[in-house]
Design a protein around this motif. Structure first.
Motif, mmCIF file in Angstrom:
data_model
loop_
_atom_site.group_PDB
_atom_site.id
_atom_site.type_symbol
_atom_site.label_atom_id
_atom_site.label_comp_id
_atom_site.label_asym_id
_atom_site.label_seq_id
_atom_site.Cartn_x
_atom_site.Cartn_y
_atom_site.Cartn_z
ATOM 1 N N GLN A 82 0.940 -0.961 -0.033
ATOM 2 C CA GLN A 82 0.058 0.200 -0.276
ATOM 3 C C GLN A 82 0.812 1.336 0.039
ATOM 4 N N ALA A 83 0.513 2.200 -0.962
ATOM 5 C CA ALA A 83 1.308 3.420 -0.937
ATOM 6 C C ALA A 83 0.535 4.523 -0.070
ATOM 7 N N VAL A 84 0.788 4.323 1.359
ATOM 8 C CA VAL A 84 0.012 5.231 2.270
ATOM 9 C C VAL A 84 1.334 5.582 3.162
ATOM 10 N N ASP A 85 1.046 6.702 4.069
ATOM 11 C CA ASP A 85 2.022 7.166 4.806
ATOM 12 C C ASP A 85 2.531 6.049 5.902
ATOM 13 N N ALA A 113 1.340 11.177 9.861
ATOM 14 C CA ALA A 113 0.732 10.460 8.805
ATOM 15 C C ALA A 113 -0.488 11.131 8.462
ATOM 16 N N SER A 114 -0.873 11.218 7.034
ATOM 17 C CA SER A 114 -2.102 11.518 6.726
ATOM 18 C C SER A 114 -2.933 10.633 6.143
ATOM 19 N N SER A 115 -2.176 9.321 5.693
ATOM 20 C CA SER A 115 -2.886 8.207 5.140
ATOM 21 C C SER A 115 -2.619 6.969 5.820
ATOM 22 N N ALA A 156 5.318 2.414 2.393
ATOM 23 C CA ALA A 156 4.765 3.333 3.609
ATOM 24 C C ALA A 156 6.159 4.147 4.261
ATOM 25 N N ARG A 157 5.834 5.180 5.067
ATOM 26 C CA ARG A 157 7.077 5.790 5.862
ATOM 27 C C ARG A 157 7.200 5.112 7.085
ATOM 28 N N TRP A 158 5.952 4.784 7.674
ATOM 29 C CA TRP A 158 6.150 4.256 9.007
ATOM 30 C C TRP A 158 5.359 2.808 9.035
#
Length: 176
Positions: free
Chosen positions: A14-17, A113-115, A76-78
């Protein structure tokens, strides 16, 4: 108001934060979603989890709580780790399960995170019925987003489900 959606898919892509890991309290990997996330994220994720255990969480992460790490090799970043209640161990309190979703969103907001993408926490090996998880998760996410208000920063919550039945259960819970 944030968008809440449900999709069938692989949470590791998933391309989310932030993606939420249905972790065990040891934070050192396991089966199901936890094992898939650790495998896809690579060794940096395990190293960060080991550091958390060495420092701030020597006894592990309690059920219903959440903590963030970097995401290693994931898009994701986190990764936000949360420990769901295990029905097989008598952990049947729906408030504990709801806490996983609320605390994960609070941690996501704290890291910026926004997503956020969630699995069906506790619906796998921990023995909760996916329809119950869907109902509890959607209610908890809606309540947390309502409580955070417009300044909360979370714009997208995506439930990423592993089976068509779980997707159907979450779609039903999301229906107006």
């Amino acid at each position: 108001m944030a968008t809440i959606e449900a999709v069938l898919g692989d949470i590791t892509t998933q391309a989310v934060d932030a993606i939420v890991n249905a972790a065990n309290s040891a934070l050192l990997g396991g089966g199901g979603v936890d094992g898939a996330i650790h495998a896809a994220a690579g060794p940096r994720l395990l190293a960060e989890c080991r550091e958390l255990r060495r420092t701030s969480l020597p006894d592990g992460l309690p059920v219903g709580e959440a903590v963030a790490t970097g995401a290693g090799d994931l898009a994701a970043r986190w990764v936000i780790h949360t420990v769901g209640p295990n029905r097989h161990r008598g952990e049947t309190d729906p408030d504990l399960l709801a806490s996983c979703f609320r605390r994960s969103l609070q941690v996501a907001r704290a890291v910026g995170a926004s997503s956020v993408a969630f699995p069906a926490v506790s619906a796998g090996i921990y023995g909760w019925d996916p329809a119950d998880v869907a109902r509890i998760a959607v209610a908890a996410v809606r309540a947390e987003l309502r409580d955070q208000g417009a300044a909360g920063g979370i714009e997208l919550v995506r439930f990423v489900l592993f089976s068509h039945q779980a997707l159907t259960d979450f779609e039903a819970a999301l229906a107006p």
